[in-house]
Design a protein around this motif. Structure first.
Motif, PDB file in Angstrom:
ATOM      1  N   VAL A 224       3.654  42.345 -16.349  1.00 12.57           N
ATOM      2  CA  VAL A 224       2.543  41.408 -16.575  1.00 12.57           C
ATOM      3  C   VAL A 224       1.452  41.709 -15.562  1.00 12.57           C
ATOM      4  O   VAL A 224       1.693  41.688 -14.345  1.00 12.57           O
ATOM      5  CB  VAL A 224       3.002  39.943 -16.428  1.00 12.57           C
ATOM      6  CG1 VAL A 224       1.885  38.992 -16.843  1.00 12.57           C
ATOM      7  CG2 VAL A 224       4.255  39.690 -17.256  1.00 12.57           C
ATOM      8  N   LYS A 225       0.251  41.989 -16.053  1.00  8.95           N
ATOM      9  CA  LYS A 225      -0.891  42.279 -15.191  1.00  8.95           C
ATOM     10  C   LYS A 225      -1.865  41.109 -15.260  1.00  8.95           C
ATOM     11  O   LYS A 225      -2.327  40.743 -16.339  1.00  8.95           O
ATOM     12  CB  LYS A 225      -1.581  43.569 -15.617  1.00  8.95           C
ATOM     13  CG  LYS A 225      -0.707  44.811 -15.481  1.00  8.95           C
ATOM     14  CD  LYS A 225      -1.455  46.060 -15.895  1.00  8.95           C
ATOM     15  CE  LYS A 225      -0.587  47.309 -15.743  1.00  8.95           C
ATOM     16  NZ  LYS A 225      -1.300  48.534 -16.155  1.00  8.95           N
ATOM     17  N   ASP A 235       0.447  34.329  -3.381  1.00 11.79           N
ATOM     18  CA  ASP A 235       1.022  34.788  -4.640  1.00 11.79           C
ATOM     19  C   ASP A 235       2.135  35.799  -4.426  1.00 11.79           C
ATOM     20  O   ASP A 235       2.573  36.452  -5.353  1.00 11.79           O
ATOM     21  CB  ASP A 235      -0.073  35.443  -5.511  1.00 11.79           C
ATOM     22  CG  ASP A 235      -1.060  34.412  -6.001  1.00 11.79           C
ATOM     23  OD1 ASP A 235      -0.630  33.271  -6.244  1.00 11.79           O
ATOM     24  OD2 ASP A 235      -2.250  34.748  -6.117  1.00 11.79           O
ATOM     25  N   SER A 236       2.584  35.980  -3.205  1.00 12.42           N
ATOM     26  CA  SER A 236       3.606  36.981  -2.928  1.00 12.42           C
ATOM     27  C   SER A 236       4.937  36.603  -3.538  1.00 12.42           C
ATOM     28  O   SER A 236       5.190  35.453  -3.859  1.00 12.42           O
ATOM     29  CB  SER A 236       3.773  37.162  -1.413  1.00 12.42           C
ATOM     30  OG  SER A 236       4.243  35.963  -0.840  1.00 12.42           O
ATOM     31  N   ASP A 249       3.277  43.452  -7.216  1.00 14.62           N
ATOM     32  CA  ASP A 249       2.430  44.398  -6.513  1.00 14.62           C
ATOM     33  C   ASP A 249       0.987  43.931  -6.669  1.00 14.62           C
ATOM     34  O   ASP A 249       0.629  43.279  -7.642  1.00 14.62           O
ATOM     35  CB  ASP A 249       2.601  45.799  -7.129  1.00 14.62           C
ATOM     36  CG  ASP A 249       1.781  46.828  -6.379  1.00 14.62           C
ATOM     37  OD1 ASP A 249       1.553  46.635  -5.168  1.00 14.62           O
ATOM     38  OD2 ASP A 249       1.356  47.805  -7.006  1.00 14.62           O
ATOM     39  N   TYR A 250       0.170  44.249  -5.706  1.00 19.18           N
ATOM     40  CA  TYR A 250      -1.231  43.859  -5.751  1.00 19.18           C
ATOM     41  C   TYR A 250      -2.093  45.101  -5.530  1.00 19.18           C
ATOM     42  O   TYR A 250      -1.860  45.886  -4.637  1.00 19.18           O
ATOM     43  CB  TYR A 250      -1.551  42.821  -4.666  1.00 19.18           C
ATOM     44  CG  TYR A 250      -0.839  41.538  -4.864  1.00 19.18           C
ATOM     45  CD1 TYR A 250      -1.441  40.496  -5.562  1.00 19.18           C
ATOM     46  CD2 TYR A 250       0.453  41.362  -4.380  1.00 19.18           C
ATOM     47  CE1 TYR A 250      -0.784  39.299  -5.762  1.00 19.18           C
ATOM     48  CE2 TYR A 250       1.129  40.178  -4.584  1.00 19.18           C
ATOM     49  CZ  TYR A 250       0.499  39.139  -5.272  1.00 19.18           C
ATOM     50  OH  TYR A 250       1.157  37.970  -5.474  1.00 19.18           O
ATOM     51  N   SER A 251      -3.105  45.243  -6.377  1.00 18.54           N
ATOM     52  CA  SER A 251      -4.048  46.343  -6.226  1.00 18.54           C
ATOM     53  C   SER A 251      -5.366  45.770  -5.727  1.00 18.54           C
ATOM     54  O   SER A 251      -6.081  45.107  -6.472  1.00 18.54           O
ATOM     55  CB  SER A 251      -4.253  47.064  -7.567  1.00 18.54           C
ATOM     56  OG  SER A 251      -5.283  48.002  -7.450  1.00 18.54           O
ATOM     57  N   ASN A 252      -5.655  45.975  -4.471  1.00 19.26           N
ATOM     58  CA  ASN A 252      -6.901  45.458  -3.906  1.00 19.26           C
ATOM     59  C   ASN A 252      -8.120  46.106  -4.559  1.00 19.26           C
ATOM     60  O   ASN A 252      -9.188  45.516  -4.628  1.00 19.26           O
ATOM     61  CB  ASN A 252      -6.930  45.689  -2.399  1.00 19.26           C
ATOM     62  CG  ASN A 252      -5.908  44.828  -1.691  1.00 19.26           C
ATOM     63  OD1 ASN A 252      -5.620  43.735  -2.146  1.00 19.26           O
ATOM     64  ND2 ASN A 252      -5.378  45.332  -0.592  1.00 19.26           N
ATOM     65  N   ARG A 257      -2.920  41.559 -10.012  1.00 16.96           N
ATOM     66  CA  ARG A 257      -1.546  41.217  -9.636  1.00 16.96           C
ATOM     67  C   ARG A 257      -0.613  41.725 -10.724  1.00 16.96           C
ATOM     68  O   ARG A 257      -0.822  41.471 -11.906  1.00 16.96           O
ATOM     69  CB  ARG A 257      -1.403  39.702  -9.497  1.00 16.96           C
ATOM     70  CG  ARG A 257       0.013  39.234  -9.177  1.00 16.96           C
ATOM     71  CD  ARG A 257       0.102  37.720  -9.320  1.00 16.96           C
ATOM     72  NE  ARG A 257       1.438  37.227  -9.035  1.00 16.96           N
ATOM     73  CZ  ARG A 257       1.880  36.023  -9.367  1.00 16.96           C
ATOM     74  NH1 ARG A 257       1.071  35.199 -10.016  1.00 16.96           N
ATOM     75  NH2 ARG A 257       3.095  35.640  -9.071  1.00 16.96           N
ATOM     76  N   ILE A 258       0.418  42.459 -10.343  1.00 18.96           N
ATOM     77  CA  ILE A 258       1.370  43.009 -11.304  1.00 18.96           C
ATOM     78  C   ILE A 258       2.757  42.450 -10.997  1.00 18.96           C
ATOM     79  O   ILE A 258       3.257  42.595  -9.883  1.00 18.96           O
ATOM     80  CB  ILE A 258       1.404  44.553 -11.248  1.00 18.96           C
ATOM     81  CG1 ILE A 258       0.005  45.117 -11.540  1.00 18.96           C
ATOM     82  CG2 ILE A 258       2.412  45.093 -12.249  1.00 18.96           C
ATOM     83  CD1 ILE A 258      -0.083  46.619 -11.380  1.00 18.96           C
TER      84      ILE A 258
END
Length: 409
Positions: A224-225, A235-236, A249-252, A257-258
């Motif tokens: 889920v993205k 949100d961790s 996982d988070y892509s800055n 948020r994945i």
């Protein structure tokens, strides 16, 4: 004088009684039941203080007609009647409130609970009917001495919001009792346990454990993205308290948020025809053993999986709108109905516009009828909200439907 024969007879009888009390086997069972239907309504009276200052000794106000949205009494019509300065026969300085059974095909057994909604959206001055009464068409029941209207003036800062009096009523209608035909079932001879029910409870328990321990046996991953405006440490994964195994996982760079869930193809396919189609033939999901979801939140997918594996959702009120969309998307009919009922019970001034758009998009006639009825009764307040301008004002067909419903009132 001691009589050994009589003593032996007494012991034998006691022994037989003991055996009888433990013999709890059933050959058949029937059930007599009756259903209670509950529905609620809120009536807002604006500029309420002017009625208290009016020189007329008796003032009668009536709400618009309202009806239950489901159940056997859906065709009945009701309304509230208020005497701000008291009805004939009321004690001095008391406001009177009544419920009128305006129209119905037959007499109904009902009782009502009345309250005022204060500035904090809390129920105050709660009064309840002590028992059910038979309402015939045209009957009116309520409380002559409901509350001193001087008290309303004293509590103006709390009870009256912008000089608006909000009256809440909850009505409970009792159906006639019905005895079902006799059914033949097997029960445990010792404890009277229905093994069908016990087996279902065990099945739910085992599938709950399967849901929380999917890493070794799972054969599909659900990714889920979720797009984020700003990544948040809150949100961790450690703060999510999820039973379903997942990774996050988070892509800055992309503010995304994945979240990943592990599941089982067979179970997903059995529960959802949409998911079953994904695992049939040479589909991307079947080849990669991965389902990618970009239009729903991770928490919504968590609730969906909880329902798929156990048949229930513990926190359905926390994400009702999106869960409804999710259930409709994956054709989970029972979950959609649960979410729809929760939405009906959560309609408010601020949420009504979004719920109306949702009901229209997903062709839910009952939900749409319920929310339009609410909007008509609170038209000025709803059309002043941000949600109305965001969700409804830009959809001409919906605006037209609301206007037509208002005209019919």
């Amino acid at each position: 004088m001691y009589n050994p024969t009589k003593s032996a007879s007494t012991l034998s009888l006691a022994s037989n009684e003991s055996c009888f009390s433990n013999d709890y086997s059933l050959d058949s069972v029937c059930c007599t039941k009756r259903t209670l239907h509950t529905f609620s309504h809120m009536w807002i009276i604006e500029n309420f203080s002017t009625y208290l200052e009016d020189p007329e000794p008796i003032i009668c106000l009536s709400s618009s007609l309202f009806s239950p949205v489901s159940g056997l009494s859906v065709a009945t019509q009701w309304r509230l009647v208020c005497y701000p300065k008291g009805n004939y026969g009321a004690s001095s300085n008391y406001m009177s409130i009544f419920l009128e059974y305006v129209k119905g095909e037959k007499d109904v057994k009902a009782k009502a609970e009345y309250a005022l909604v204060n500035r904090k959206c809390e129920l105050t001055e709660i009064r309840k009917d002590a028992q059910f009464s038979v309402y015939k068409s045209g009957n009116t029941r309520g409380f002559i001495n409901y509350i001193k209207y001087d008290t309303l003036t004293l509590l103006e800062n709390d009870t009256l919001n912008d000089d608006k009096l909000k009256i809440y009523v909850r009505i409970i209608i009792m159906d006639d009792h019905i005895t079902e035909e006799t059914k033949y079932q097997e029960f445990d001879e010792c404890n009277g346990i229905n093994f069908t029910t016990k087996g279902l409870e065990g099945l739910v328990r085992d599938f709950s454990q399967l849901l929380s321990n999917t890493s070794d046996l799972s054969d599909v991953k659900i990714t889920v993205k979720q797009s984020l405006h700003q990544p948040s440490l809150n949100d961790s994964l450690s703060s999510d308290n999820m039973n379903i195994e997942q990774t996050a996982d988070y892509s800055n760079r992309f503010n995304t948020r994945i979240v990943q869930y592990n599941a089982h193809k067979l179970i997903l396919a059995c529960r959802s025809p949409v998911l079953a189609a994904m695992f049939t033939g040479k589909t991307l999901e079947n080849n990669t053993n991965t389902i990618e979801i970009n239009d729903l939140k991770p928490e919504t997918i968590k609730s969906m999986l909880e329902y798929i594996y156990t048949g229930k959702v513990n926190d359905i009120k926390n994400s009702t709108v999106e869960l409804y969309r999710c259930a409709d998307k994956y054709q989970l009919e029972d979950l959609r109905l649960q979410a729809e009922m929760a939405l009906m019970n959560s309609i408010s001034i601020d949420s009504s516009a979004e719920i109306l758009l949702l009901a229209d998009q997903h062709h839910s006639k009952e939900l749409k009828l319920k929310v339009i009825q609410f909007i008509v009764q609170n038209l000025k307040a709803v059309t002043s909200t941000e949600g109305w301008h965001k969700y409804v004002s830009c959809v001409p067909d919906l605006v037209t439907e609301v206007i037509q419903a208002t005209a019919q009132e």
